[in-house]
Scaffold this active site. Structure first.
Site, mmCIF file in Angstrom:
data_model
loop_
_atom_site.group_PDB
_atom_site.id
_atom_site.type_symbol
_atom_site.label_atom_id
_atom_site.label_comp_id
_atom_site.label_asym_id
_atom_site.label_seq_id
_atom_site.Cartn_x
_atom_site.Cartn_y
_atom_site.Cartn_z
ATOM 1 N N ARG A 282 0.864 28.135 12.059
ATOM 2 C CA ARG A 282 0.162 26.843 12.209
ATOM 3 C C ARG A 282 -1.199 27.035 11.543
ATOM 4 O O ARG A 282 -1.981 27.898 11.946
ATOM 5 C CB ARG A 282 -0.011 26.494 13.689
ATOM 6 C CG ARG A 282 -1.047 25.387 13.893
ATOM 7 C CD ARG A 282 -1.092 24.861 15.297
ATOM 8 N NE ARG A 282 0.078 24.032 15.580
ATOM 9 C CZ ARG A 282 0.168 23.191 16.594
ATOM 10 N NH1 ARG A 282 -0.846 23.046 17.437
ATOM 11 N NH2 ARG A 282 1.261 22.485 16.789
ATOM 12 N N GLN B 115 8.081 19.269 15.183
ATOM 13 C CA GLN B 115 7.877 18.165 16.110
ATOM 14 C C GLN B 115 8.901 17.056 15.875
ATOM 15 O O GLN B 115 9.487 16.507 16.817
ATOM 16 C CB GLN B 115 6.449 17.594 15.930
ATOM 17 C CG GLN B 115 6.140 16.425 16.817
ATOM 18 C CD GLN B 115 6.087 16.814 18.288
ATOM 19 O OE1 GLN B 115 5.365 17.727 18.651
ATOM 20 N NE2 GLN B 115 6.844 16.132 19.130
ATOM 21 N N ASP C 75 -0.134 8.797 17.775
ATOM 22 C CA ASP C 75 -0.687 10.149 17.892
ATOM 23 C C ASP C 75 -2.204 10.007 17.971
ATOM 24 O O ASP C 75 -2.758 8.935 17.669
ATOM 25 C CB ASP C 75 -0.255 10.986 16.663
ATOM 26 C CG ASP C 75 -0.622 12.458 16.777
ATOM 27 O OD1 ASP C 75 -1.000 12.917 17.881
ATOM 28 O OD2 ASP C 75 -0.536 13.169 15.749
ATOM 29 N N CYS D 10 3.590 12.981 20.301
ATOM 30 C CA CYS D 10 3.825 14.435 20.232
ATOM 31 C C CYS D 10 2.998 15.200 21.243
ATOM 32 O O CYS D 10 3.329 16.328 21.579
ATOM 33 C CB CYS D 10 3.557 14.938 18.820
ATOM 34 S SG CYS D 10 1.823 14.816 18.321
ATOM 35 N N ARG E 53 11.049 20.405 22.092
ATOM 36 C CA ARG E 53 10.491 21.367 21.132
ATOM 37 C C ARG E 53 11.201 22.711 21.312
ATOM 38 O O ARG E 53 11.526 23.394 20.341
ATOM 39 C CB ARG E 53 8.980 21.547 21.364
ATOM 40 C CG ARG E 53 8.127 20.324 21.101
ATOM 41 C CD ARG E 53 8.104 19.950 19.643
ATOM 42 N NE ARG E 53 7.625 21.042 18.800
ATOM 43 C CZ ARG E 53 6.339 21.358 18.590
ATOM 44 N NH1 ARG E 53 5.400 20.616 19.134
ATOM 45 N NH2 ARG E 53 6.006 22.362 17.802
HETATM 46 N N1 CP Z 1 2.793 18.612 19.758
HETATM 47 C C1 CP Z 1 2.257 19.820 19.524
HETATM 48 O O1 CP Z 1 2.489 20.454 18.469
HETATM 49 O O2 CP Z 1 1.521 20.306 20.549
HETATM 50 P P1 CP Z 1 0.581 21.586 20.533
HETATM 51 O O3 CP Z 1 -0.573 21.313 19.642
HETATM 52 O O4 CP Z 1 0.188 21.777 21.967
HETATM 53 O O5 CP Z 1 1.373 22.771 20.030
HETATM 54 N N1 NVA Z 2 -1.863 15.113 14.488
HETATM 55 C C1 NVA Z 2 -2.162 16.080 15.524
HETATM 56 C C2 NVA Z 2 -0.917 16.690 16.055
HETATM 57 C C3 NVA Z 2 -1.147 17.677 17.180
HETATM 58 C C4 NVA Z 2 0.104 18.318 17.645
HETATM 59 C C5 NVA Z 2 -3.096 17.125 14.978
HETATM 60 O O1 NVA Z 2 -2.861 17.609 13.864
HETATM 61 O O2 NVA Z 2 -4.075 17.465 15.649
#
Ligand code: CP
Ligand code: NVA
Length: 317
Positions: free
Chosen positions: A123, A153, A235, A274, A302
């Site tokens: 990530r 997701q 979101d 999400c 998930r």
């Molecule tokens: N939806 C999602 O990816 O949540 P986190 O940021 O908690 O991993």
């Molecule tokens: N769009 C959000 C998703 C979090 C899971 C972000 O990138 O912060």
């Protein structure tokens, strides 16, 4: 006796590697639809089997490295628990406590981790970093969210929709609010799974796209956008790494998902997010906690979707 490989041997190995299809899970639109379908089918079957007590250790002894350059609750826990449920193990790394934060390159990190683990989940901010990781890793790489997309997701979202309502093909999905990484992966999913996607956001946030697939539409007016919709999604308005701005929040206010807006969708429309949610901002409590909301199934899925993604990446689907 060990001999240094010749340049021609190295070129040959690289040539062969190019044609061996390493199963990286980076973006939904780059994966064959039949493979995506197989992943989802496996996810549904594994969820059912797991709840019935059937828990095969399909990744016995395997290791997943998880690199987090942004915070996470769901992604971290679901990958870690998922690996454990399959008999494997997951390691958590972040930029503060690993050498990535001190300038070690993605390429070197990829090559080194590939000597220890069977797969890497990352990530991060730049999408190109995930591609760079995949280019240099000799194990599968999974995109756990970048500034561009969030494919894991959307696999969970698709699974959740199917669980509640069956196939998403031919259905109308409406995204409201900020157009972000989750929206991009929904755009990919719409193309692959044949649903219509309406994106409702202020005119000034509409990306400069010249040609959109016919099933994807930008709609300025939120009430028009939700009309007849089967699934409403939103979101957070400010994603991780985004610059917070009062002007952006004000521009997005008409796109808040509340009961008035939900009432204009189909009566059996589902609501997804999400998570994490900013309650009272992009969505109200009564929608998040209401009868049309499937946010907790979405979060749970998930786990099941990613277990299937791991099996696909590791050729055990
Ligand atoms: N939806 C999602 O990816 O949540 P986190 O940021 O908690 O991993
Ligand atoms: N769009 C959000 C998703 C979090 C899971 C972000 O990138 O912060």
């Amino acid at each position: 006796m060990w001999m240094k490989p010749s340049l021609s041997l190295k070129l040959y190995v690289n040539y062969i590697r190019y044609f061996i299809d390493m199963k990286h899970f980076i973006d939904i639109n780059k994966i064959d639809t039949t493979e995506l379908r197989a992943i989802l089918d496996r996810a549904h079957a594994m969820k059912k089997a797991f709840k019935e007590g059937n828990r095969p250790r399909l990744l016995d002894g395997m290791q997943l490295a998880m690199i987090f350059e942004k915070p996470s609750t769901r992604t971290r826990v679901s990958f870690e628990v998922g690996m454990q449920q399959l008999g494997g193990h997951a390691l958590y790394l972040n930029s503060e406590t690993s050498q990535l934060g001190r300038g070690e390159t993605i390429a070197d990190t990829a090559r080194v981790l590939s000597r220890f683990v069977d797969a890497i989940m990352i990530r991060t901010y730049k999408h190109s970093d995930v591609k760079e990781m995949a280019k240099h890793a000799s194990v599968p790489v999974i995109n756990g969210l970048t500034d561009y997309s969030h494919p894991c997701q959307i696999m969970a979202d698709l699974m959740t929709y199917e669980e509640h309502r069956g196939t998403i093909a031919g259905k109308i999905v409406t995204w409201l609010g900020d157009m972000n990484n989750v929206t991009t992966s929904w755009m990919h999913a719409a193309e692959k799974f044949g649903c219509a996607l309406r994106i409702a956001c202020p005119e000034e946030f509409k990306p400069p796209v010249s040609k959109l697939p016919e099933q994807i539409q930008f709609v300025h007016d939120p009430a028009n956008a939700v009309n007849d919709s089967d699934l409403i999604i939103t979101d957070t308005w400010i994603s991780m790494g985004d610059t917070d701005s009062q002007a952006k929040r004000e521009a997005l206010e008409p796109y808040q998902v509340n009961t008035t807006l939900m009432a204009q969708a189909r009566p059996d429309a589902l609501f997804m997010h999400c998570l994490p949610a900013h309650r009272g901002e992009e969505v109200t409590d009564d929608v998040l906690d209401g009868s049309q909301s499937v946010i907790l199934d979405e979060a749970e899925n998930r786990l099941h979707a990613q277990k299937a993604i791991l099996l696909w990446c590791l050729e055990r689907l």
